[in-house]
Design a protein around this motif. Sequence first.
Motif, PDB file in Angstrom:
ATOM      1  N   GLY A   1       0.809  -1.218   0.000  1.00  0.00           N
ATOM      2  CA  GLY A   1       0.000   0.000   0.000  1.00  0.00           C
ATOM      3  C   GLY A   1       0.839   1.263   0.000  1.00  0.00           C
ATOM      4  O   GLY A   1       0.495   2.250  -0.611  1.00  0.00           O
ATOM      5  N   THR A   2       1.927   1.237   0.706  1.00  0.00           N
ATOM      6  CA  THR A   2       2.832   2.378   0.770  1.00  0.00           C
ATOM      7  C   THR A   2       4.248   1.824   0.809  1.00  0.00           C
ATOM      8  O   THR A   2       4.453   0.622   0.879  1.00  0.00           O
ATOM      9  CB  THR A   2       2.599   3.217   2.051  1.00  0.00           C
ATOM     10  N   ASP A   3       5.212   2.732   0.799  1.00  0.00           N
ATOM     11  CA  ASP A   3       6.601   2.284   0.904  1.00  0.00           C
ATOM     12  C   ASP A   3       6.856   1.585   2.241  1.00  0.00           C
ATOM     13  O   ASP A   3       7.730   0.745   2.354  1.00  0.00           O
ATOM     14  CB  ASP A   3       7.556   3.462   0.749  1.00  0.00           C
TER      15      ASP A   3
ATOM     16  N   VAL B   1       2.064  -8.740   7.874  1.00  0.00           N
ATOM     17  CA  VAL B   1       2.233  -7.380   7.381  1.00  0.00           C
ATOM     18  C   VAL B   1       3.505  -6.809   8.010  1.00  0.00           C
ATOM     19  O   VAL B   1       3.758  -6.972   9.206  1.00  0.00           O
ATOM     20  CB  VAL B   1       1.003  -6.484   7.658  1.00  0.00           C
ATOM     21  N   TYR B   2       4.309  -6.197   7.150  1.00  0.00           N
ATOM     22  CA  TYR B   2       5.565  -5.577   7.566  1.00  0.00           C
ATOM     23  C   TYR B   2       5.434  -4.070   7.433  1.00  0.00           C
ATOM     24  O   TYR B   2       4.931  -3.571   6.418  1.00  0.00           O
ATOM     25  CB  TYR B   2       6.716  -6.076   6.695  1.00  0.00           C
ATOM     26  N   GLN B   3       5.890  -3.365   8.445  1.00  0.00           N
ATOM     27  CA  GLN B   3       5.907  -1.907   8.414  1.00  0.00           C
ATOM     28  C   GLN B   3       7.350  -1.473   8.607  1.00  0.00           C
ATOM     29  O   GLN B   3       7.965  -1.801   9.628  1.00  0.00           O
ATOM     30  CB  GLN B   3       5.010  -1.339   9.510  1.00  0.00           C
ATOM     31  N   ASP B   4       7.882  -0.805   7.597  1.00  0.00           N
ATOM     32  CA  ASP B   4       9.291  -0.408   7.609  1.00  0.00           C
ATOM     33  C   ASP B   4      10.191  -1.608   7.899  1.00  0.00           C
ATOM     34  O   ASP B   4      11.167  -1.520   8.642  1.00  0.00           O
ATOM     35  CB  ASP B   4       9.532   0.705   8.631  1.00  0.00           C
ATOM     36  N   GLY B   5       9.840  -2.765   7.341  1.00  0.00           N
ATOM     37  CA  GLY B   5      10.641  -3.966   7.473  1.00  0.00           C
ATOM     38  C   GLY B   5      10.392  -4.796   8.714  1.00  0.00           C
ATOM     39  O   GLY B   5      10.933  -5.887   8.842  1.00  0.00           O
ATOM     40  N   LEU B   6       9.577  -4.308   9.645  1.00  0.00           N
ATOM     41  CA  LEU B   6       9.291  -5.047  10.879  1.00  0.00           C
ATOM     42  C   LEU B   6       7.950  -5.751  10.771  1.00  0.00           C
ATOM     43  O   LEU B   6       6.967  -5.159  10.322  1.00  0.00           O
ATOM     44  CB  LEU B   6       9.251  -4.090  12.075  1.00  0.00           C
TER      45      LEU B   6
ATOM     46  N   ASN C   1      -5.773  -2.855   8.220  1.00  0.00           N
ATOM     47  CA  ASN C   1      -6.479  -2.690   6.951  1.00  0.00           C
ATOM     48  C   ASN C   1      -5.719  -3.369   5.812  1.00  0.00           C
ATOM     49  O   ASN C   1      -6.322  -4.004   4.945  1.00  0.00           O
ATOM     50  CB  ASN C   1      -6.695  -1.208   6.646  1.00  0.00           C
ATOM     51  N   ALA C   2      -4.403  -3.256   5.823  1.00  0.00           N
ATOM     52  CA  ALA C   2      -3.590  -3.884   4.774  1.00  0.00           C
ATOM     53  C   ALA C   2      -3.778  -5.397   4.779  1.00  0.00           C
ATOM     54  O   ALA C   2      -3.945  -6.016   3.728  1.00  0.00           O
ATOM     55  CB  ALA C   2      -2.115  -3.524   4.960  1.00  0.00           C
ATOM     56  N   VAL C   3      -3.759  -6.003   5.969  1.00  0.00           N
ATOM     57  CA  VAL C   3      -3.958  -7.452   6.083  1.00  0.00           C
ATOM     58  C   VAL C   3      -5.351  -7.829   5.594  1.00  0.00           C
ATOM     59  O   VAL C   3      -5.520  -8.797   4.842  1.00  0.00           O
ATOM     60  CB  VAL C   3      -3.745  -7.931   7.536  1.00  0.00           C
TER      61      VAL C   3
END
Length: 161
Positions: free
Chosen positions: A7-9, A60-65, A98-100
């Motif tokens: 969805g985003t970077d 889901v990963y956020q900034d690689g985490l 939401n992404a998941v």
Amino acid sequence: MEPTWSGTDSLRVEEVAWNHPDACRLREQQRIDIAALYERVDSEPGKPPSADDMSCFCVVYQDGLAVGCAGLRKLDQDSAELKRMFVTKEARGKGAANAVLVFLEQKAAALGVQRLLLETGDKLLEAQRFYKRSGFQIIPNFGYYQGVDSSICMEKILSVP
């Protein structure tokens, strides 16, 4: 497995194996959080999900985490249950849930699922609000959750035959 949603970077959802280390760690954290809230180690009735009965599991990963997870367990030809939906406290409110959900709704549709079901706890008010905002409606408890007062069951129709 290749990422299939971005969805985003900073947010990326990947389908992973049930026993993937990130998936295991997130499910364990969910279990700890729910045990603390309900003051018992295992509050899920029925057969726990496993690698054998999950149609799909993602992280889901956020900034690689790794910050969240969930899976689909097909119940019959037309319906599947959302299982082990969890987002870490630090990542809540930042789009990970939401992404998941978007990822799994797309996966469910690709599997021919028309009805997505879930169970959440009566004390998980944030989760209930999220699901309602995402188009889920409360239904009578189904399957293993029938007669369980602490269970709130919901459904979302993905497509109409």
